[in-house]
Motif scaffolding. Structure first.
Motif, short mmCIF file in Angstrom:
data_model
loop_
_atom_site.label_atom_id
_atom_site.label_comp_id
_atom_site.label_asym_id
_atom_site.label_seq_id
_atom_site.Cartn_x
_atom_site.Cartn_y
_atom_site.Cartn_z
N SER A 100 0.82 -1.23 0.00
CA SER A 100 0.00 0.00 0.00
C SER A 100 0.85 1.27 0.00
O SER A 100 0.32 2.37 -0.14
CB SER A 100 -0.91 0.01 1.23
OG SER A 100 -0.23 0.50 2.38
N THR A 103 4.57 4.34 -4.51
CA THR A 103 4.56 3.83 -5.89
C THR A 103 5.56 2.67 -6.01
O THR A 103 6.43 2.52 -5.15
CB THR A 103 5.03 4.93 -6.85
OG1 THR A 103 6.36 5.30 -6.47
CG2 THR A 103 4.13 6.15 -6.78
N ARG A 229 -6.04 -2.80 5.94
CA ARG A 229 -6.77 -1.93 5.00
C ARG A 229 -6.40 -0.48 5.30
O ARG A 229 -6.11 -0.13 6.44
CB ARG A 229 -8.29 -2.03 5.18
CG ARG A 229 -8.88 -3.35 4.83
CD ARG A 229 -9.26 -3.43 3.34
NE ARG A 229 -10.22 -4.48 3.13
CZ ARG A 229 -9.99 -5.78 3.28
NH1 ARG A 229 -8.80 -6.20 3.66
NH2 ARG A 229 -10.94 -6.67 3.06
N THR A 232 -7.48 6.32 2.05
CA THR A 232 -6.68 7.47 1.61
C THR A 232 -7.57 8.45 0.86
O THR A 232 -8.66 8.08 0.42
CB THR A 232 -5.54 7.04 0.66
OG1 THR A 232 -6.13 6.41 -0.48
CG2 THR A 232 -4.58 6.08 1.32
N ARG A 234 -6.23 10.42 -1.90
CA ARG A 234 -5.84 10.21 -3.30
C ARG A 234 -5.59 8.73 -3.53
O ARG A 234 -4.83 8.11 -2.79
CB ARG A 234 -4.55 10.98 -3.62
CG ARG A 234 -4.76 12.47 -3.65
CD ARG A 234 -3.44 13.15 -3.83
NE ARG A 234 -2.50 12.79 -2.76
CZ ARG A 234 -1.26 13.25 -2.67
NH1 ARG A 234 -0.78 14.04 -3.57
NH2 ARG A 234 -0.48 12.89 -1.66
N LYS A 235 -6.21 8.19 -4.54
CA LYS A 235 -5.95 6.79 -4.86
C LYS A 235 -5.14 6.78 -6.16
O LYS A 235 -5.43 7.58 -7.02
CB LYS A 235 -7.25 6.02 -5.06
CG LYS A 235 -8.29 6.27 -3.98
CD LYS A 235 -8.63 5.01 -3.26
CE LYS A 235 -9.61 5.16 -2.11
NZ LYS A 235 -9.42 6.18 -1.14
N PRO A 236 -4.18 5.93 -6.38
CA PRO A 236 -3.79 4.85 -5.48
C PRO A 236 -2.63 5.22 -4.57
O PRO A 236 -2.21 4.38 -3.78
CB PRO A 236 -3.34 3.76 -6.46
CG PRO A 236 -2.74 4.53 -7.58
CD PRO A 236 -3.50 5.84 -7.66
N VAL A 237 -2.07 6.45 -4.66
CA VAL A 237 -0.85 6.75 -3.89
C VAL A 237 -1.15 7.79 -2.83
O VAL A 237 -1.42 8.94 -3.17
CB VAL A 237 0.26 7.30 -4.82
CG1 VAL A 237 1.48 7.68 -4.01
CG2 VAL A 237 0.60 6.30 -5.88
N ASP A 238 -1.12 7.42 -1.59
CA ASP A 238 -1.26 8.43 -0.54
C ASP A 238 -0.95 7.81 0.82
O ASP A 238 -1.01 6.59 0.99
CB ASP A 238 -2.69 8.99 -0.53
CG ASP A 238 -2.73 10.43 -0.01
OD1 ASP A 238 -1.70 10.91 0.49
OD2 ASP A 238 -3.80 11.05 -0.10
#
Ligand SMILES: Cc1cc2nc3c(=O)[nH]c(=O)nc-3n(C[C@H](O)[C@H](O)[C@H](O)COP(=O)(O)OP(=O)(O)OC[C@H]3O[C@@H](n4cnc5c(N)ncnc54)[C@H](O)[C@@H]3O)c2cc1C
Length: 325
Positions: A100, A103, A229, A232, A234-238
């Motif tokens: 998760s 990047t 789980r 966030t 911002r998906k997918p990076v946060d």
């Protein structure tokens, strides 16, 4: 960026000796994905004269079996933790937490030790020096926590003292649910610390010259199930607004043990003990899961803009425990 000397460590002892032998401030660097930004923005109270590169220490990136559990070297990369077959099979909450993070490029550089020791992400603390001056606060030596009266939507809802920034590490949340211990080496020798003793509201407890060398994760209990789980913006990076890692053991149809840990809500991974008590001794089913979730963060003291985190935490705990029934 201001200049600094760069020194490759040949071993853990050599790294400690270099740090101990310097009259000026030094700091460790592993993947550099957090540290280099911190240096560029001149956030630290003392700018280091020497950056000591730990990546040149051989063998510190191993993932190996350890008394039924696993030992993770501090230089293990997050991409390794996310993909390692044994971790995926036996410690899926840890692998999911690693997956998760950020990047693929960052996960390929970032290390376990760096993730656990990374600096916080409070936007007042991170306000770059070159953008109009330093925003001083307790973490930088002195000053108020600007989040208390400011925009505190991503800050803590429980456990803040002097500083209200949450611990940013997703890996720490999973490792807390897994009851891991940290191996630390320093000028005074080695020590082992349960992860729940590692963080303070102002950072972590590593002393001058101390370095994290590895993490021990004990064998999971019989009948144990686990999940991680993260919520966030911002998906997918946060970074996590809230995250949850849960490890439950189920035997004879009843939940015999539970460790439910929240991220994003406190200066350290936060044990949801009331929720654990609600599920232990009960069948892991809709009723007990609902009761457990309702009890999450009962003692929270949200700041002016972040009470919404309590609702997210309750939903996320319901979702995670529901996935383990
Ligand atoms: C765009 C972006 C998104 C991100 N998203 C997430 C996210 O969603 N979740 C998350 O958890 N993290 C996230 N991060 C943070 C990222 O995980 C960290 O930058 C990374 O894990 C740090 O590891 P590193 O090896 O690069 O550490 P470094 O940058 O080299 O070091 C970080 C700090 O740890 C110290 N340190 C490093 N190794 C050791 C050691 N062995 N012992 C003692 N101190 C040590 C360094 O001195 C430094 O203070 C994100 C970062 C970026 C840039």
């Amino acid at each position: 960026m201001k200049s600094f000397a760069h020194c490759n460590a040949a071993s853990v002892d050599n790294a400690i000796a270099i740090a101990g032998g310097s009259a000026d401030p030094t700091c460790w660097m592993a993947g550099g994905t957090d540290l280099l930004g911190v240096l560029k923005d001149q956030l630290l109270p003392d700018y280091p004269a020497t950056v000591i590169n730990l990546k040149t220490i051989p063998g510190l990136d191993r993932v190996e079996e350890d008394a039924g559990g696993v030992r993770l070297g501090a230089l293990a990369r997050l991409s390794t933790l996310a993909r390692h077959p044994e971790l995926l099979q036996r410690f899926p909450a840890l692998a999911a937490a690693a997956e998760s993070v950020a990047t693929p490029e960052i996960r390929n550089m970032a290390t376990l030790g760096g993730n656990l020791c990374q600096d916080n992400r409070c936007w007042y603390y991170r306000y770059a020096h070159h953008m109009g001056g330093r925003m001083l606060c307790k973490r930088k030596g002195s000053g108020p926590c600007h989040a208390v009266r400011g925009d505190n939507r991503y800050h803590v809802v429980i456990g803040g003292k002097g500083c209200f920034a949450p611990c940013p590490s997703d890996i720490a949340v999973a490792l807390s649910a897994l009851d891991a211990s940290l191996e630390i080496a320093g000028p005074g020798g080695g020590r082992t610390l349960p992860i729940h003793e590692f963080y303070t509201p102002l950072g972590h407890v590593l002393g001058p010259g101390e370095v994290l060398t590895g993490v021990r994760v004990p064998a999971p209990a019989v009948g144990s199930r686990q999940a991680f789980r993260k919520f966030t913006v911002r998906k997918p990076v946060d970074f996590a607004v809230v995250s949850v890692a849960a490890v439950v053991s189920v035997e004879g149809g009843l939940c015999r043990g539970a460790r439910i840990v929240l991220g994003g809500v406190a200066p350290a991974p936060w044990r949801a003990e009331a929720a654990e008590r609600a599920v232990v001794g009960q069948p892991l089913a809709a009723d007990s899961v609902g009761q457990g979730a309702d009890r999450v963060l009962e003692q929270a003291r949200p700041l002016s803009m972040n009470a919404y985190k309590v609702d997210i935490a309750r939903s996320l705990v319901r979702e995670v425990l529901g996935s383990l029934t």
